[in-house]
Design a protein around this motif. Structure first.
Motif, PDB file in Angstrom:
ATOM      1  N   LEU A 177      42.183  47.069  38.146  1.00 16.10           N
ATOM      2  CA  LEU A 177      41.423  45.861  38.894  1.00 16.10           C
ATOM      3  C   LEU A 177      42.787  45.338  39.525  1.00 16.10           C
ATOM      4  O   LEU A 177      43.696  44.956  38.895  1.00 16.10           O
ATOM      5  N   GLU A 178      42.772  45.150  40.876  1.00 16.50           N
ATOM      6  CA  GLU A 178      43.842  44.711  41.775  1.00 16.50           C
ATOM      7  C   GLU A 178      43.252  43.265  42.226  1.00 16.50           C
ATOM      8  O   GLU A 178      42.169  43.182  42.808  1.00 16.50           O
ATOM      9  N   VAL A 179      44.420  42.392  42.224  1.00 18.18           N
ATOM     10  CA  VAL A 179      44.280  41.020  43.079  1.00 18.18           C
ATOM     11  C   VAL A 179      45.231  41.103  44.127  1.00 18.18           C
ATOM     12  O   VAL A 179      46.496  41.192  43.591  1.00 18.18           O
ATOM     13  N   ASP A 180      44.811  40.932  45.334  1.00 16.77           N
ATOM     14  CA  ASP A 180      46.057  41.022  46.470  1.00 16.77           C
ATOM     15  C   ASP A 180      47.001  41.899  46.294  1.00 16.77           C
ATOM     16  O   ASP A 180      48.158  41.847  46.682  1.00 16.77           O
ATOM     17  N   GLY A 181      46.443  43.085  46.055  1.00 19.64           N
ATOM     18  CA  GLY A 181      47.147  44.280  45.973  1.00 19.64           C
ATOM     19  C   GLY A 181      48.024  44.318  44.616  1.00 19.64           C
ATOM     20  O   GLY A 181      48.874  45.655  44.350  1.00 19.64           O
ATOM     21  N   ARG A 182      48.080  43.506  43.586  1.00 23.59           N
ATOM     22  CA  ARG A 182      48.843  43.925  42.506  1.00 23.59           C
ATOM     23  C   ARG A 182      47.585  43.982  41.180  1.00 23.59           C
ATOM     24  O   ARG A 182      46.530  43.297  41.190  1.00 23.59           O
ATOM     25  N   VAL A 183      48.194  44.879  40.794  1.00 21.34           N
ATOM     26  CA  VAL A 183      47.388  45.390  39.415  1.00 21.34           C
ATOM     27  C   VAL A 183      47.458  44.353  38.252  1.00 21.34           C
ATOM     28  O   VAL A 183      48.324  43.871  37.967  1.00 21.34           O
ATOM     29  N   VAL A 184      46.046  43.583  37.974  1.00 22.41           N
ATOM     30  CA  VAL A 184      46.092  42.620  37.016  1.00 22.41           C
ATOM     31  C   VAL A 184      45.485  43.020  35.563  1.00 22.41           C
ATOM     32  O   VAL A 184      45.431  42.432  34.515  1.00 22.41           O
ATOM     33  N   GLN A 185      44.550  44.309  35.908  1.00 22.12           N
ATOM     34  CA  GLN A 185      44.021  44.834  34.439  1.00 22.12           C
ATOM     35  C   GLN A 185      44.027  46.312  34.846  1.00 22.12           C
ATOM     36  O   GLN A 185      43.857  46.836  35.755  1.00 22.12           O
ATOM     37  N   ILE A 186      44.205  46.989  33.681  1.00 22.07           N
ATOM     38  CA  ILE A 186      44.127  48.561  33.423  1.00 22.07           C
ATOM     39  C   ILE A 186      43.236  48.876  32.404  1.00 22.07           C
ATOM     40  O   ILE A 186      43.230  48.226  31.160  1.00 22.07           O
ATOM     41  N   GLY A 187      42.266  49.666  32.555  1.00 20.32           N
ATOM     42  CA  GLY A 187      41.173  50.145  31.450  1.00 20.32           C
ATOM     43  C   GLY A 187      40.805  51.610  31.740  1.00 20.32           C
ATOM     44  O   GLY A 187      41.455  52.277  32.501  1.00 20.32           O
ATOM     45  N   SER A 188      39.974  51.769  30.989  1.00 21.07           N
ATOM     46  CA  SER A 188      39.133  53.106  31.101  1.00 21.07           C
ATOM     47  C   SER A 188      37.621  53.001  31.213  1.00 21.07           C
ATOM     48  O   SER A 188      37.117  52.071  30.264  1.00 21.07           O
ATOM     49  N   THR A 189      36.945  53.825  31.496  1.00 23.32           N
ATOM     50  CA  THR A 189      35.528  53.745  31.318  1.00 23.32           C
ATOM     51  C   THR A 189      35.100  54.048  30.017  1.00 23.32           C
ATOM     52  O   THR A 189      33.998  53.763  29.560  1.00 23.32           O
ATOM     53  N   ALA A 190      35.925  54.584  29.112  1.00 25.29           N
ATOM     54  CA  ALA A 190      35.489  54.556  27.588  1.00 25.29           C
ATOM     55  C   ALA A 190      35.532  53.386  26.986  1.00 25.29           C
ATOM     56  O   ALA A 190      34.653  53.303  26.115  1.00 25.29           O
ATOM     57  N   ALA A 191      35.904  52.259  27.751  1.00 29.54           N
ATOM     58  CA  ALA A 191      35.520  50.864  26.969  1.00 29.54           C
ATOM     59  C   ALA A 191      34.124  50.601  27.298  1.00 29.54           C
ATOM     60  O   ALA A 191      33.682  49.559  26.269  1.00 29.54           O
ATOM     61  N   ILE A 192      33.374  51.264  28.128  1.00 31.67           N
ATOM     62  CA  ILE A 192      31.855  51.142  28.138  1.00 31.67           C
ATOM     63  C   ILE A 192      31.102  51.748  27.383  1.00 31.67           C
ATOM     64  O   ILE A 192      30.803  52.939  27.610  1.00 31.67           O
ATOM     65  N   LEU A 193      31.059  51.261  26.053  1.00 33.99           N
ATOM     66  CA  LEU A 193      30.248  51.851  25.309  1.00 33.99           C
ATOM     67  C   LEU A 193      30.600  53.278  24.632  1.00 33.99           C
ATOM     68  O   LEU A 193      30.056  54.174  24.353  1.00 33.99           O
ATOM     69  N   GLY A 194      32.101  53.818  25.128  1.00 32.71           N
ATOM     70  CA  GLY A 194      32.589  54.905  24.634  1.00 32.71           C
ATOM     71  C   GLY A 194      32.177  55.981  25.858  1.00 32.71           C
ATOM     72  O   GLY A 194      33.279  56.764  26.132  1.00 32.71           O
ATOM     73  N   ASP A 195      31.309  55.835  26.507  1.00 32.74           N
ATOM     74  CA  ASP A 195      30.856  56.533  27.801  1.00 32.74           C
ATOM     75  C   ASP A 195      29.966  55.742  28.584  1.00 32.74           C
ATOM     76  O   ASP A 195      28.770  55.525  27.955  1.00 32.74           O
ATOM     77  N   PRO A 196      30.105  55.319  29.887  1.00 37.79           N
ATOM     78  CA  PRO A 196      29.199  54.461  30.681  1.00 37.79           C
ATOM     79  C   PRO A 196      27.764  54.992  30.809  1.00 37.79           C
ATOM     80  O   PRO A 196      26.800  54.185  31.013  1.00 37.79           O
ATOM     81  N   ARG A 197      27.619  56.590  30.466  1.00 36.75           N
ATOM     82  CA  ARG A 197      26.225  56.868  30.688  1.00 36.75           C
ATOM     83  C   ARG A 197      25.418  56.451  29.675  1.00 36.75           C
ATOM     84  O   ARG A 197      24.224  56.373  29.714  1.00 36.75           O
ATOM     85  N   ARG A 198      25.959  56.096  28.527  1.00 41.10           N
ATOM     86  CA  ARG A 198      25.236  55.614  27.390  1.00 41.10           C
ATOM     87  C   ARG A 198      24.652  54.460  27.810  1.00 41.10           C
ATOM     88  O   ARG A 198      23.412  53.751  27.256  1.00 41.10           O
ATOM     89  N   ALA A 199      25.193  53.716  28.652  1.00 43.03           N
ATOM     90  CA  ALA A 199      24.620  52.486  29.279  1.00 43.03           C
ATOM     91  C   ALA A 199      23.177  52.642  29.910  1.00 43.03           C
ATOM     92  O   ALA A 199      22.259  51.587  29.961  1.00 43.03           O
ATOM     93  N   VAL A 200      22.978  53.860  30.372  1.00 41.85           N
ATOM     94  CA  VAL A 200      21.585  53.991  31.155  1.00 41.85           C
ATOM     95  C   VAL A 200      20.630  54.100  30.195  1.00 41.85           C
ATOM     96  O   VAL A 200      19.547  53.343  30.237  1.00 41.85           O
ATOM     97  N   SER A 201      20.520  54.855  28.984  1.00 47.74           N
ATOM     98  CA  SER A 201      19.562  54.748  28.083  1.00 47.74           C
ATOM     99  C   SER A 201      19.313  53.235  27.443  1.00 47.74           C
ATOM    100  O   SER A 201      18.508  52.872  26.968  1.00 47.74           O
ATOM    101  N   GLN A 202      20.422  52.701  27.209  1.00 48.93           N
ATOM    102  CA  GLN A 202      20.616  51.349  26.708  1.00 48.93           C
ATOM    103  C   GLN A 202      19.985  50.246  27.371  1.00 48.93           C
ATOM    104  O   GLN A 202      19.023  49.646  26.819  1.00 48.93           O
ATOM    105  N   GLY A 203      20.121  50.428  28.603  1.00 53.26           N
ATOM    106  CA  GLY A 203      19.595  49.531  29.661  1.00 53.26           C
ATOM    107  C   GLY A 203      18.009  49.916  29.698  1.00 53.26           C
ATOM    108  O   GLY A 203      17.115  48.559  29.614  1.00 53.26           O
ATOM    109  N   LEU A 204      17.550  50.934  29.671  1.00 50.79           N
ATOM    110  CA  LEU A 204      16.324  51.393  29.693  1.00 50.79           C
ATOM    111  C   LEU A 204      15.531  50.614  28.366  1.00 50.79           C
ATOM    112  O   LEU A 204      14.622  50.072  28.325  1.00 50.79           O
ATOM    113  N   ARG A 205      16.288  51.019  27.273  1.00 48.68           N
ATOM    114  CA  ARG A 205      15.658  50.473  25.844  1.00 48.68           C
ATOM    115  C   ARG A 205      15.509  48.894  26.102  1.00 48.68           C
ATOM    116  O   ARG A 205      14.495  48.353  25.654  1.00 48.68           O
ATOM    117  N   LEU A 206      16.679  48.174  26.562  1.00 47.07           N
ATOM    118  CA  LEU A 206      16.735  46.769  26.524  1.00 47.07           C
ATOM    119  C   LEU A 206      15.547  46.174  27.521  1.00 47.07           C
ATOM    120  O   LEU A 206      14.854  45.262  27.144  1.00 47.07           O
TER     121      LEU A 206
END
Length: 237
Positions: free
Chosen positions: A166-195
């Motif tokens: 995540l960059e603000v005015d060209g400077r990196v302010v946050q570093i992360g991984s998609t693993a932070a999203i439920l371990g795998d963001p594809r899990r959000a699809v079934s979770q979203g449908l369930r909810l």
């Protein structure tokens, strides 16, 4: 009572005026809170907006820690929240705008992901001091304010550990991984449908934040870069 709470939240958003926590003080449980959320979004639909998707919230440990709750929640997206990649977000109409990098999925009528893209979500709690309990954030439509999506592409075999900047005015302010999203963001699809219970073809699903949100200051240009998926950016006006 639920209609009154929805009206108070809607007025707070329209006037950019923070209010005290209301759902937790009223003793609402999650089911009642989602009823208020539905009534809140119905007020937007009555003004001519239409539903275009859903969002998940609190799907990362960083996000749970930031707001002090520990359950995955969901909210509704309308076309009035959409912002084109590279365009501007009007922060003068928001109370305490923050922005976070996400992964977005394009859904078919059965709730399957047909495409994926990098995304930015602007969140804006309508509560004073950006403090709330679980029921409060649910009734507030999970703090939904605006979102931008980059270019869609086919869903690759692996999206579970992609680097996120995540960059603000060209400077990196946050570093992360998609693993932070439920371990795998594809899990959000079934979770979203369930909810949510149902989706429509062409709806967008925002899978949740890959890093903690940062304040969105007027004039800032913010860009999210997701490894292998591309980038998306907005400017705050």
């Amino acid at each position: 009572m639920t209609a009154e709470l929805a009206e108070r939240l809607d007025t707070a958003a329209l006037t950019a005026t923070p209010i005290p926590q209301i759902a937790s003080r009223a003793g609402l449980d999650a089911a009642a809170a989602y009823t208020v959320q539905e009534q809140l979004v119905a007020r937007r639909l009555a003004r001519g907006e239409r539903l275009v998707g859903i969002k998940l919230g609190l799907t990362s440990r960083a996000k749970m820690a930031q707001v002090g709750v520990d359950e995955v929640i969901w909210g509704r997206l309308t076309d009035g929240m959409t912002v084109a990649d590279g365009s501007t977000v009007d922060t003068s109409r928001l109370i305490h705008p923050r922005i976070e990098p996400e992964v977005a999925f394009l859904l078919d009528a059965a709730g399957n992901a047909t495409a994926v893209a990098p995304a930015l979500e602007v969140i804006d709690s309508r509560y004073a001091d950006f403090r709330f309990a679980l029921a409060d954030v649910i009734v507030d439509n999970s703090s939904a304010a605006a979102y931008a999506i980059g270019s869609w592409r086919p869903v690759p075999d692996g999206v579970d550990n992609l680097g996120v900047l995540l960059e603000v005015d060209g400077r990196v302010v946050q570093i992360g991984s998609t693993a932070a999203i439920l371990g795998d963001p594809r899990r959000a699809v079934s979770q979203g449908l369930r909810l949510a219970g149902r989706v429509e073809a062409g709806w967008v699903l925002l899978a949740g934040a890959a890093t903690a949100a940062v304040p969105l200051a007027k004039g800032a240009y913010v860009r999210a870069v997701v490894e292998g998926l591309g980038a998306v950016g907005v400017r705050a006006s």
